[in-house]
Design a protein around this motif. Structure first.
Motif: not given
Lengths: 375, 292, 314
Positions: C62-67, C69-82, C285-290
């Motif tokens: 999940y650290t590489f995705n967003n959404g 929990i409420i919204s749909e999950r989508e792949w965002v790569g390293l964006a959350n880590w950044r 911001k699930v991915g950010f939280g992850a």
């Protein structure tokens, strides 16, 4: 029934040899009381636990009544064990402790009661049946442990140093009780101890072990009189056997033993064994302390050809009541003699040692008794 | 029991000259203890007092320690207007289930780790030790997603299951069981017990103090747990005590009397349980669990 | 002389089974035993995998995705880590959490150790004091937080009453950015003392008495006995305590969430609070939280392992 056979039995722990057992071959006859004797770490307990199934056998086969038991669960081997710590269940009463193995083998309640009562009767535990182990003395706990093993009427009793946690007096008493029990039940018993008195008094046969290897098997007195090697000779007997190293000098009809300045004839029996070793062979002469005495006015005079007289200086006198232990030196030799009590000798006295070689032994360079080699 | 006996044993013959110093020392000890207990309990006193105050007298200044007109209104209010009994019941179900399941599961695993031989034992135990360091809070998101996928939001199972993962109980049980002499299970083995019978009839009765410690510890942790119920429960009737009591405050004004009454009632069960079982807590039992 | 002096090396009978047969049977025998062990581990292993191992893996995913929990999950790569590494509030959260640990753990340990030593000396009433001291630990955070409001409340809190009594200005314990984290720390220390006292006391009771008697005979005074016996002998207990306290305290959430909700001015924002906010509060911001959760996981592992290393060595 209860015949236990060890066929080439060995035990290895990983790569190290600690506590291991090597190639044990032995038959314990039905009804026999066999004692495994040896210093701690010699593998005797491991051997016992292999019979019980508490340790895996790494090589060879163990049979109980002709059944291969290597891969039989401990509870199905029809053996019962008495532990050094007694291993009584602290949360159960004496009655529950004794009845536990029967309950686990699903005997009917009435039968359990009958057997528990009977065992309690035999062991004098009738009044203690509703107590818990913590309320019992050491001797009583010991008897409960015995009770737990006899109710099962097993083919074999295994006892792992069962007396070592008792005080000296109780130990003698319990020893007798175990022997009486054995006489009454006639169940094959394998008994582990490091105490030579227990071994000598209890065993039909004893097995002396060292570093996982059986050194000698035989009747206690025979093993004492004919030790297979220096280890057995030294392990049995108190004070320890005198072991003198020296060389054989063969003469026309007799052999002499020589150490430094001191030299004496060995008598006819030992000479025969010495001859087989050859002239100049390095040997060890073993003489039990009770075969050495200090010459005095009341000494019995009958001399014989296996008696050696040596002048010696007393270095230590230890009265133990029934006997007197005397340490004396001749040249480079040091002797321990076990003589009659109240002999008027003191440290520093110059005396004559009378060494009776009738029951003495010669051990070859490998430590083996030459009488075995001579056949 | 034996308190005097122990005191005597510690110092069988107090030297006459030091007697004065000795009693001064004793006084110091009790002064420290009384101060510590006072600080520990002072806020509770305040809450107990507040819970009996009427809304009118709440904000008198300076505050009274003893309510002038003690009233049970706050309690009546709490029990009549809010599903307090339901919250209490929920907390009991969750904490009780987690405790019961963990006691069985952890003692079984602890027995295997302490007394059985099997390939991979040491490696697996190392994994258990490592996982002690995993913070549950960090697993909030994936745990939530798993529970949601299992359709367990707003259910008892959803509240219970994640509480069962913590390996600290396995660790404690293994330490307890390891300290039992091996002769006992060997004797049982020879007496014809299967491994399960050894566990059931020999090991379990002998680790009772350890089970009580683990049980109380687990129960208290679950009883006071807040973060997870907050996340997994959205329906008021599935709220546990912590979440329920908290919800009393979430409106704009804080009803101190009501909150205090709720605080008292929600702590009463645990205090009773603890006082009843606390003697097991010491008995050297935690210490036994800590030896490496 | 019929008996032989030397041991019989002859076998009473020939081996019945071949080497291979023995190996096969032995493997089967041991396998059955191992199987029993695995059966004992199975129930625990199921929960362990379902709610610890799988969540860790899922969290990493999940650290590489967003959404999700409420919204749909989508792949965002390293964006959350950044984002996590750039986020100022993350730095604040970590700073606050570590500062809190540095204040709370030493304080609670020193107080608890003193109380444990004192309890051990108390001949009478020890168990009563012990139970009373443990009561704060039994308080759920919602209750503890309520209790603490009575202590630190600006208008009618006990602390301010005492300050006023001594002629000082009353303070806004929870409302001022300088004091809020300290107020939280006080609460945590107050609530934790009972637990750690009990743990240390258990450790003290387990120490061998003979050593103390011997030391007393050798003329060691109370301080020397404490310094040269108690401290070294308590090492295993301290070791366990320090590691566990670090792991637990880095997860500070409940009291912050209830008392200050991160404020004032982010002065009590902690890592777990921030995770909970980004994921379950108004933002999604699930991915950010992850990613932040994973950082917390690594942070705790890192600190715990450092502590284990340092404490093991000495």
């Amino acid at each position: 029934m209860g015949r236990v056979e060890f066929v080439g039995v060995g035990k290895q722990y990983g790569d190290s040899g600690a506590g291991a057992v090597q190639d044990v071959n032995l038959t314990v006859e039905d009804g026999e009381f066999l004692v495994l004797l040896g210093p701690s770490g010699c593998g005797k307990s491991t051997l016992l636990k292999m019979v019980a199934g508490l340790e895996d056998v790494t090589s060879g086969e163990i049979y109980i009544d002709d059944r291969l038991v290597n891969y039989v669960k401990p509870g199905d081997r029809n053996v019962a064990m008495v532990f050094q710590s007694y291993a009584l269940y602290p949360h159960m009463t004496v009655r529950e402790n004794i009845g536990f193995p029967l309950k686990m083998h699903k005997l009917p309640k009435a039968e359990i009661d009958r057997r528990v009562t009977e065992a309690a009767e035999i062991l004098g535990l009738r009044d203690l049946l509703d107590r818990r182990p913590e309320q019992l003395s050491g001797g009583q706990r010991q008897r409960v442990a015995l009770g737990r093993s006899i109710v099962r009427e097993p083919a074999v009793f295994l006892m792992d140093e069962p007396l070592s946690n008792l005080d000296a007096q109780l130990r003698v008493q319990t020893r007798e009780e175990i022997l009486k029990l054995h006489a009454r039940l006639g169940t094959t018993t394998i008994y582990v101890t490091h105490d030579q008195i227990e071994a000598m008094t209890m065993g039909h046969r004893i097995v002396v072990m060292r570093s996982g290897v059986v050194q000698q098997v035989g009747k206690p007195q025979f093993v004492y009189d004919h030790p297979a090697n220096t280890f057995v000779a030294a392990f049995l007997g108190n004070p320890r056997v005198n072991l003198q190293t020296g060389a054989i000098r063969l003469e026309a009809d007799i052999a002499r033993f020589e150490q430094g300045e001191v030299s004496f004839a060995l008598g006819p029996a030992l000479s025969a064994f010495a001859r087989s070793a050859g002239d100049g062979a390095e040997v060890a002469l073993g003489v039990r302390p009770e075969d050495i005495s200090v010459e005095h006015a009341g000494s019995r005079k009958h001399e014989h050809d296996a008696l050696v007289k040596l002048p010696a200086t007393i270095t230590l006198v230890e009265p133990v009541g029934s006997d007197l232990y005397v340490r004396a030196t001749t040249g480079t030799m040091e002797w321990m003699a076990r003589t009659e009590a109240r002999l008027p000798v003191r440290t520093g006295d110059e005396v004559t040692l009378m060494i009776d070689l009738t029951h003495a032994h010669l051990f070859g360079e490998d430590g083996m008794n030459l009488e075995g080699a001579a056949g | 029991m034996g308190a005097e006996g122990r005191a005597l044993a510690r110092d069988p013959q107090p030297k006459p000259g030091r007697f004065g110093g000795k009693s001064l020392y004793t006084i110091a000890i009790y002064v420290i203890l009384i101060v510590a207990v006072f600080i520990s309990l002072l806020p509770f006193g305040y809450v107990v007092s507040t819970s009996f105050k009427s809304t009118m007298s709440l904000f008198s200044y300076p505050p009274d320690w003893l309510p002038e007109n003690p009233t049970l209104d706050n309690y009546r209010n709490l029990l009549n207007r809010y599903p307090f009994w339901r919250w209490l019941f929920n907390s009991f179900v969750v904490a009780g289930s987690v405790t019961a399941i963990k006691l069985v599961v952890d003692s079984m695993a602890g027995y295997a780790f302490a007394k059985m031989r099997f390939p991979g034992r040491d490696a697996l135990f190392l994994v258990v030790l490592m996982s002690l360091m995993v913070p549950f809070a960090a697993l909030l998101i994936p745990t939530f997603i798993i529970i949601r996928e299992l359709g367990m939001l707003n259910t008892y199972w959803g509240l219970i299951l994640p509480g069962l993962a913590s390996p600290i109980g396995v660790f404690m049980m293994r330490q307890f069981i390891e300290s039992l002499p091996s002769d006992l299970e060997n004797a049982a083995r020879l007496d014809g017990c299967s491994e399960f019978q050894i566990y059931r009839r020999v090991i379990l009765p002998l680790i009772k103090p350890g089970l009580v410690v683990l049980g109380v510890f687990t129960f208290m942790t679950q009883w006071t747990s807040y973060l997870w119920p907050l996340v997994v429960v959205t329906k008021p009737e599935m709220a546990t005590l912590t979440v329920g009591v908290r919800s009393l405050t979430s409106t704009f004004t804080q009803d101190w009397g009501l909150n205090s009454a709720a605080a008292i009632l929600s702590m009463l069960p645990t205090i009773l349980v603890f006082i009843f079982l606390q003697r097991y807590f010491i008995a050297g039992s935690i210490a036994g669990a800590l030896k490496e | 002389m019929q008996e032989q002096a030397v041991t019989q090396t002859t076998r009473p009978r020939a081996l019945a089974l071949s080497e291979e047969e023995h190996q096969r049977l032995q493997r089967r025998y041991q396998r059955r035993r191992s199987l029993t062990a695995y059966l004992f581990l199975l129930p625990g292993a199921i929960f362990f995998f379902a709610f610890l191992v799988i969540p860790i893996l899922l969290l990493f995913f999940y650290t590489f995705n967003n959404g999700g929990i409420i919204s749909e999950r989508e792949w965002v790569g390293l964006a959350n880590w950044r984002n996590v590494l750039r986020d100022d509030l993350v730095i604040t959260a970590i700073k606050n959490t570590v500062v809190y640990c540095l204040m709370a753990i030493p304080a609670v340990f020193v107080i608890s150790m003193v109380l444990a030593l004192v309890l051990q000396q108390a001949a009478r009433g020890g168990s009563a004091f012990r139970s009373l001291l443990y009561i704060p630990t039994l308080a759920p955070y919602v209750v503890a937080a309520l209790l603490w409001q009575f202590v630190v409340h600006r208008d009618f809190g006990i602390l301010n009453m005492i300050l006023v009594e001594f002629g000082q200005e009353p303070r806004n314990w929870l409302g001022s950015p300088d004091l809020a984290l300290r107020s939280i720390t006080m609460l945590e220390v107050w609530r934790g003392v009972g637990f750690w006292t009990l743990l240390f006391l258990a450790g003290l009771i387990g120490l061998p008495k003979e050593l103390y008697q011997a030391a007393a005979i050798d003329g060691a005074n109370a301080w020397q006995r404490f310094r040269y016996l108690t401290i070294p002998l308590m090492r295993p207990t301290f070791f366990f305590a320090v590691v566990m306290a670090t792991i637990w305290n880095l997860q500070l959430f409940d009291s912050v969430s209830i008392l200050t909700n991160g404020g004032p001015q982010n002065s009590t924002v902690t890592v777990v609070w921030y995770i909970q906010q980004t994921t379950f509060a108004y933002t999604d911001k699930v991915g950010f939280g992850a990613a932040l959760s994973f950082m917390l996981l690594l942070l705790i592992l890192f600190l715990a392992l450092i502590e284990i290393r340092l404490l093991r060595k000495r």
